[in-house]
Design a protein around this motif. Sequence first.
Motif, short mmCIF file in Angstrom:
data_model
loop_
_atom_site.label_atom_id
_atom_site.label_comp_id
_atom_site.label_asym_id
_atom_site.label_seq_id
_atom_site.Cartn_x
_atom_site.Cartn_y
_atom_site.Cartn_z
N GLY A 12 0.82 -1.29 -0.01
CA GLY A 12 0.01 0.10 -0.08
C GLY A 12 0.76 1.21 -0.06
O GLY A 12 2.01 1.25 -0.50
N ASP A 13 0.33 2.32 0.25
CA ASP A 13 1.00 3.62 0.43
C ASP A 13 1.36 3.95 -1.26
O ASP A 13 2.32 4.98 -1.22
N GLY A 14 0.73 3.54 -2.05
CA GLY A 14 1.12 3.74 -3.57
C GLY A 14 0.98 2.02 -3.97
O GLY A 14 0.09 1.36 -3.43
N GLY A 15 1.82 1.82 -5.13
CA GLY A 15 1.85 0.39 -5.58
C GLY A 15 0.44 0.35 -6.10
O GLY A 15 -0.13 1.15 -6.98
N CYS A 16 -0.16 -1.02 -6.21
CA CYS A 16 -1.34 -1.41 -7.25
C CYS A 16 -2.55 -1.72 -6.39
O CYS A 16 -2.43 -2.09 -5.07
N ILE A 17 -3.60 -1.98 -7.03
CA ILE A 17 -4.76 -2.34 -6.41
C ILE A 17 -5.27 -3.50 -7.28
O ILE A 17 -5.03 -3.69 -8.37
N ILE A 18 -6.00 -4.41 -6.66
CA ILE A 18 -6.68 -5.28 -7.55
C ILE A 18 -8.33 -5.18 -7.53
O ILE A 18 -8.73 -5.12 -6.42
N ALA A 19 -8.79 -5.37 -8.61
CA ALA A 19 -10.52 -5.44 -8.50
C ALA A 19 -10.81 -6.42 -9.51
O ALA A 19 -10.30 -6.99 -10.30
#
Length: 332
Positions: free
Chosen positions: A288-295
């Motif tokens: 977190g704090d940046g990086g990626c998300i997954i949906a």
Amino acid sequence: MKSIASAPAKIILFGEHFVVHGTNALLAAIDKRVTVTSTFTENKTIKVNSELGTIEVPISSSHEEVESEFRPFVYLANKMIASNQNVNGLEITINSDIPVGVGLGSSSACCVAAASSIFGLFKKLSDSEILKMSREAEKTIFPDLSGADLYVCAAGGIIGCEVDNTISLHSSTPSVSYEISANLVIVNSMIQHSTKRSVEKVRRFKENNEKRFSELCDLVTKLIGDDGTRARGGALDNMKNNDIAALGLKMTENQKYLEEIQVSNDTLRDMISSLKEISLGTKITGAGDGGCIIALVEDKNLDKVPALLPKDKEYFSAKIDTKGVVWSTIEE
Ligand code: PMV
């Protein structure tokens, strides 16, 4: 002879951060890979070539003498040289299509592939030897990480990981071969993060909120449904029964816990909310704090993704990679 090994990137479906404190996590290997090629040389040096640059140091150099991103490779080279006579030099080349510093496990995949490739100049390492060596190598830059990433990079597929406080990692679900019948859309915030800083921040949160943190750990374990009783209705159960709606809701629930431990930010929240109408569930993956998300997005909605996302973000639909580390040699 060339010894070549590749390992996949990873996503964390459930349990990042909490896994550092002893809960389970559910991880999946995805179809982006790093390849490490090792060869002997006569140069009395260890040479490492990567997209981050090239170093060449005398064969007697310690990993502590080189810049941090090269340490795991020099560490592994030293280990290999120490246990094998007559090595006059080594060249290690890294080629990767895993984005760096955005939570997709680039450094873990590098450590796994490097352990297999470097030692593979002499012999094929077993999975547990790869895990042990890659764990030691990763600790030269990230001493406080759980090591869960290494497990999935080495094994491939979807894996439930539990990490105890010693070196050992064990998979709590060694043979999960479930498929997820929806798309795992990965969106990159294009903000590099420091896993180390985020892990330290969560450690402080834990120190200041012992009771709540322990409740959150229990909630994560329950969410995965791997509390020793294979709890019905947990994420593992949802995957087994192909209940993607329930799986998505759990991802959204997991995101609430990540918000609570303060590893989210406005950019990530905006990305998550931009996909709200089409995603079954969305969360951070990684530190977190940046990086990626997954949906989790059904096929029928996949083509709506680009129009909904902020223009400056990159995305791709990941496939689960059932292959973990793959090793081969070429005689020259
Ligand atoms: O963002 P990444 O790929 O570095 O993943 C970190 C995952 C954490 O759970 C936050 C740390 C760990 O050691 O498991």
